[in-house]
Write a protein that holds these residues in place. Structure first.
Motif, mmCIF file in Angstrom:
data_model
loop_
_atom_site.group_PDB
_atom_site.id
_atom_site.type_symbol
_atom_site.label_atom_id
_atom_site.label_comp_id
_atom_site.label_asym_id
_atom_site.label_seq_id
_atom_site.Cartn_x
_atom_site.Cartn_y
_atom_site.Cartn_z
ATOM 1 N N TYR A 295 0.856 -1.187 0.000
ATOM 2 C CA TYR A 295 0.000 0.000 0.000
ATOM 3 C C TYR A 295 0.888 1.231 0.000
ATOM 4 O O TYR A 295 2.083 1.151 0.290
ATOM 5 C CB TYR A 295 -0.988 -0.018 1.181
ATOM 6 C CG TYR A 295 -0.369 -0.247 2.520
ATOM 7 C CD1 TYR A 295 -0.115 0.803 3.386
ATOM 8 C CD2 TYR A 295 -0.031 -1.540 2.933
ATOM 9 C CE1 TYR A 295 0.468 0.582 4.614
ATOM 10 C CE2 TYR A 295 0.551 -1.764 4.167
ATOM 11 C CZ TYR A 295 0.806 -0.699 4.993
ATOM 12 O OH TYR A 295 1.395 -0.902 6.222
ATOM 13 N N LEU A 328 -4.848 -2.371 -6.547
ATOM 14 C CA LEU A 328 -4.760 -0.916 -6.314
ATOM 15 C C LEU A 328 -4.955 -0.153 -7.622
ATOM 16 O O LEU A 328 -5.666 0.843 -7.679
ATOM 17 C CB LEU A 328 -3.386 -0.546 -5.751
ATOM 18 C CG LEU A 328 -3.020 -1.058 -4.365
ATOM 19 C CD1 LEU A 328 -1.628 -0.574 -3.987
ATOM 20 C CD2 LEU A 328 -4.025 -0.559 -3.336
ATOM 21 N N VAL A 329 -4.304 -0.658 -8.681
ATOM 22 C CA VAL A 329 -4.383 0.039 -9.975
ATOM 23 C C VAL A 329 -5.820 0.015 -10.486
ATOM 24 O O VAL A 329 -6.359 1.060 -10.898
ATOM 25 C CB VAL A 329 -3.455 -0.608 -11.032
ATOM 26 C CG1 VAL A 329 -3.342 0.287 -12.254
ATOM 27 C CG2 VAL A 329 -2.080 -0.894 -10.481
ATOM 28 N N GLU A 331 -8.549 -0.381 -8.848
ATOM 29 C CA GLU A 331 -9.396 0.426 -7.960
ATOM 30 C C GLU A 331 -9.292 1.908 -8.364
ATOM 31 O O GLU A 331 -10.302 2.593 -8.518
ATOM 32 C CB GLU A 331 -8.864 0.268 -6.536
ATOM 33 C CG GLU A 331 -9.860 0.477 -5.424
ATOM 34 C CD GLU A 331 -9.160 0.182 -4.093
ATOM 35 O OE1 GLU A 331 -8.784 1.153 -3.426
ATOM 36 O OE2 GLU A 331 -8.983 -1.009 -3.774
ATOM 37 N N SER A 332 -8.055 2.374 -8.572
ATOM 38 C CA SER A 332 -7.916 3.808 -8.844
ATOM 39 C C SER A 332 -8.292 4.162 -10.286
ATOM 40 O O SER A 332 -8.655 5.284 -10.574
ATOM 41 C CB SER A 332 -6.534 4.304 -8.459
ATOM 42 O OG SER A 332 -5.647 4.160 -9.507
ATOM 43 N N LEU A 333 -8.183 3.190 -11.197
ATOM 44 C CA LEU A 333 -8.546 3.502 -12.589
ATOM 45 C C LEU A 333 -9.983 3.074 -12.923
ATOM 46 O O LEU A 333 -10.422 3.203 -14.056
ATOM 47 C CB LEU A 333 -7.578 2.809 -13.558
ATOM 48 C CG LEU A 333 -6.099 3.223 -13.472
ATOM 49 C CD1 LEU A 333 -5.277 2.482 -14.510
ATOM 50 C CD2 LEU A 333 -5.922 4.729 -13.647
ATOM 51 N N HIS A 334 -10.689 2.528 -11.923
ATOM 52 C CA HIS A 334 -12.065 2.032 -12.101
ATOM 53 C C HIS A 334 -12.166 1.125 -13.325
ATOM 54 O O HIS A 334 -13.073 1.251 -14.144
ATOM 55 C CB HIS A 334 -13.072 3.193 -12.239
ATOM 56 C CG HIS A 334 -12.975 4.165 -11.117
ATOM 57 N ND1 HIS A 334 -13.330 3.845 -9.828
ATOM 58 C CD2 HIS A 334 -12.514 5.434 -11.078
ATOM 59 C CE1 HIS A 334 -13.106 4.882 -9.047
ATOM 60 N NE2 HIS A 334 -12.606 5.861 -9.774
ATOM 61 N N TRP A 353 1.369 3.620 -13.623
ATOM 62 C CA TRP A 353 0.478 4.050 -12.546
ATOM 63 C C TRP A 353 1.266 4.479 -11.314
ATOM 64 O O TRP A 353 1.053 5.554 -10.754
ATOM 65 C CB TRP A 353 -0.496 2.906 -12.214
ATOM 66 C CG TRP A 353 -1.380 3.190 -11.045
ATOM 67 C CD1 TRP A 353 -2.526 3.923 -11.031
ATOM 68 C CD2 TRP A 353 -1.166 2.765 -9.689
ATOM 69 N NE1 TRP A 353 -3.051 3.979 -9.763
ATOM 70 C CE2 TRP A 353 -2.240 3.271 -8.921
ATOM 71 C CE3 TRP A 353 -0.194 2.011 -9.052
ATOM 72 C CZ2 TRP A 353 -2.353 3.041 -7.556
ATOM 73 C CZ3 TRP A 353 -0.307 1.773 -7.687
ATOM 74 C CH2 TRP A 353 -1.380 2.287 -6.952
ATOM 75 N N ARG A 357 1.663 8.098 -9.417
ATOM 76 C CA ARG A 357 1.272 8.262 -8.004
ATOM 77 C C ARG A 357 2.435 8.817 -7.182
ATOM 78 O O ARG A 357 2.262 9.651 -6.303
ATOM 79 C CB ARG A 357 0.796 6.923 -7.407
ATOM 80 C CG ARG A 357 -0.526 6.399 -7.953
ATOM 81 C CD ARG A 357 -1.701 7.339 -7.693
ATOM 82 N NE ARG A 357 -1.796 7.796 -6.321
ATOM 83 C CZ ARG A 357 -2.531 7.221 -5.378
ATOM 84 N NH1 ARG A 357 -3.282 6.194 -5.682
ATOM 85 N NH2 ARG A 357 -2.557 7.700 -4.146
ATOM 86 N N HIS A 361 2.405 12.420 -5.352
ATOM 87 C CA HIS A 361 2.583 12.480 -3.904
ATOM 88 C C HIS A 361 3.702 13.446 -3.533
ATOM 89 O O HIS A 361 3.506 14.343 -2.702
ATOM 90 C CB HIS A 361 2.892 11.085 -3.345
ATOM 91 C CG HIS A 361 3.198 11.081 -1.883
ATOM 92 N ND1 HIS A 361 2.211 11.123 -0.915
ATOM 93 C CD2 HIS A 361 4.386 11.099 -1.215
ATOM 94 C CE1 HIS A 361 2.778 11.145 0.285
ATOM 95 N NE2 HIS A 361 4.098 11.128 0.135
#
Ligand code: ADP
Ligand code: FBP
Ligand code: MG
Length: 486
Positions: A295, A328-329, A331-334, A353, A357, A361
């Motif tokens: 994460y 994670l990818v 999830e964030s890119l739907h 990706w 990020r 950040h």
């Protein structure tokens, strides 16, 4: 030894011996074609091989699946040892063999093709070998290529496969119709888990039709995700070639201020290339693989670790396997699940990706100047010819496959198990996938060499090991493994 299980269908053919000895045998043409004639192996008159003492493999020779055993424990599972037999079930001039390559590329494909052709020709005096073009669909949609030792002489120096390959297109009945119509009686299938499932379906159909056709698989996967076998051919080459990308990332990272070199390597479900490339390099500060979820945010997250490394060293190198962090990818890119023609999950680009990020950040949120250099060498690594040791490995696998088919074995994959070559029934290598076990010593070695966090949530880590804090508050909870490495 006493035979216990049925030999029908694809059911395991298990033979029990003393002290918990088990042999998971492979099918033989005589299982469903009784009274098949056999002949003396022509190799006994071959000047190169006839000098070898005990050249032929004894019928009872088997290879143990596990070599670490306990005193008094059962002897465990064994496989039939690969190699030439005293008797063969084909006369040389009646063999009509074909070779097909399926799935993704892998260094060494051409070497295996070459050595099957040369093995058949030089060891068994077989003259008729055809290449099937473009994977499984080539059986019913393309012309074949005649293969001779002369045609394949130089191909091991080239990457890729001279036959071409593809995903999808496995139509069992059409493929077996083609085999039957052409009178092919030995089929060599070079491919990964998907291809070996396809090979099992072809074998089953051939058996139902009662055809005298041996089906031999040679396992191919750059990801090293096939179970039971020591490693797949081309894997060493891939790890070696990865070093060039990692070195470049390290040079870039050390040449700019606060620079992160990020390298993406192949590994859809298994992070072996990333893990071994990391261990080999020693320049890698963080290795991310599909088997170990990570994460980004929080005290033990990736961002905090990057910040810590940059403050400490001014640079860092991250290696990410393409299948890492996919949840994670997506999830964030739907993004929803997409599959390739073979039914494999199509991956989102974790490298791009994660680069974005990290930049967001540090540059936007932390207002910290960083540089990031992203290198994606994946197809370059896959497309090169195999190195010297993989070439030898490919040769042995190909020759073992030829010996097995000539001896009448069928429905098998040839494999190196604990350093010895063996014949393994298809189901044994297709029912599971080889994955990095993150509670094993090898992954612990990676964590210990990179000093990266294990990315276990704090709650979980507290249960295993007291959390470690460094002066800048970074949680280096490098405690994933069951055994510590000294
Ligand atoms: N379960 C299956 N049954 C029959 N054929 C399959 C199966 N899975 C994959 N195949 C076929 O095997 C070939 C290679 O599969 P793929 O997954 O692309 O590569 P790999 O063999 O390297 O895993 C494809 O032609 C595909 O259609
Ligand atoms: O783009 P392609 O040709 O589908 O290949 C990509 C995939 O091939 C691989 O290299 C190996 O997959 P296979 O073993 O199924 O051939 C994976 O690591 C990667 O995800
Ligand atoms: Mg596969």
């Amino acid at each position: 030894m006493e035979e216990a299980a049925s030999v029908s269908g694809l059911e395991p053919k298990i033979i029990h011996g003393d002290d918990g000895y088990l042999l998971e045998d492979v099918p033989h043409l005589t299982d469903y074609i009784p009274h098949l004639p056999s002949y003396p192996n022509p190799l006994k008159d071959n000047p190169a091989y006839s000098v070898v003492e005990q050249y032929f493999v004894d019928y009872d020779d088997t290879v143990a699946q596990k070599v670490v055993v306990h005193k008094g424990g059962p002897r465990g599972m064994h496989f039939r040892r690969a190699g030439p037999r005293q008797r063969v079930y084909y006369e040389s001039d009646e063999v009509y063999a074909c070779i097909v390559t399926c799935g993704g590329l892998c260094p060494g494909l051409n070497t295996v093709i070459r050595e099957i052709v040369c093995g058949l020709q030089y060891m068994y005096d077989v003259k008729k070998v055809e290449g099937i073009q473009g994977g499984y669909r080539g059986f019913y949609s393309k012309n074949t290529i005649p293969l001779t030792a002369k045609v394949v002489n130089d191909i091991h120096k080239r990457g890729g496969t001279i036959l071409g390959t593809s995903r999808g297109g496995h139509e069992t009945k059409r493929i077996v119709d083609c085999i039957q119509d052409r009178g092919i009686n030995q089929v060599y299938i070079i491919g990964g888990d998907g291809s070996q499932k396809g090979a099992a379906a072809i074998f089953q159909e051939i058996k139902c039709r009662g055809l005298r056709v041996a089906v031999a698989g040679i396992p191919k996967t750059i990801d090293n995700d096939i179970p039971v076998i020591d490693k797949s051919f081309g894997f060493d080459t891939a790890v070696e070639e990865s070093q060039r990308a990692i070195n470049a990332a390290h040079v870039e990272a050390t040449s700019f201020e606060n620079c992160i070199g990020l390298v993406k390597l192949m590994g859809r479900y298994s992070g072996f290339i990333a893990m071994y490339a990391t261990l080999a390099s020693r320049d890698v500060d963080c290795c991310l693989i599909p088997e170990s979820p990570f994460y980004l945010e929080g005290e033990s997250g990736l961002f905090k670790y990057i910040e810590h490394r940059l403050k400490e060293n001014g640079h860092m190198v991250i290696v990410v396997a393409e299948g890492a962090g996919q949840e994670l990818v997506s999830e964030s890119l739907h993004s929803s699940d997409h599959k390739d023609a073979s039914g494999n999950k199509l991956l989102l680009d974790v490298g791009l990706w994660i680069s974005q990020r990290i930049k967001d950040h540090f540059l936007k949120e932390r207002k910290m100047a960083i540089n990031l250099k992203y290198i994606d060498p994946t197809y370059m690594i896959r497309a090169i010819p195999s190195n010297a040791s993989d070439n030898v490995y490919c040769t042995l696998l190909a020759q073992s496959a030829v010996h097995g088919a000539m001896a009448g074995y069928t429905g098998f994959t040839v494999a190196q198990v604990n350093g010895r070559h063996a014949y393994i029934p298809f189901h044994k290598i297709t029912e599971t996938q080889n994955k990095v076990v993150i509670t094993d010593r090898m992954w612990a070695r990676v964590l210990s060499s990179t000093n990266q966090p294990s990315f276990l949530k704090a709650k979980d880590t507290d249960e295993i090991h007291p959390t470690q804090f460094s002066e800048d508050g970074y949680t280096g909870d490098n405690v994933m493994a069951t055994e510590r490495i000294c």
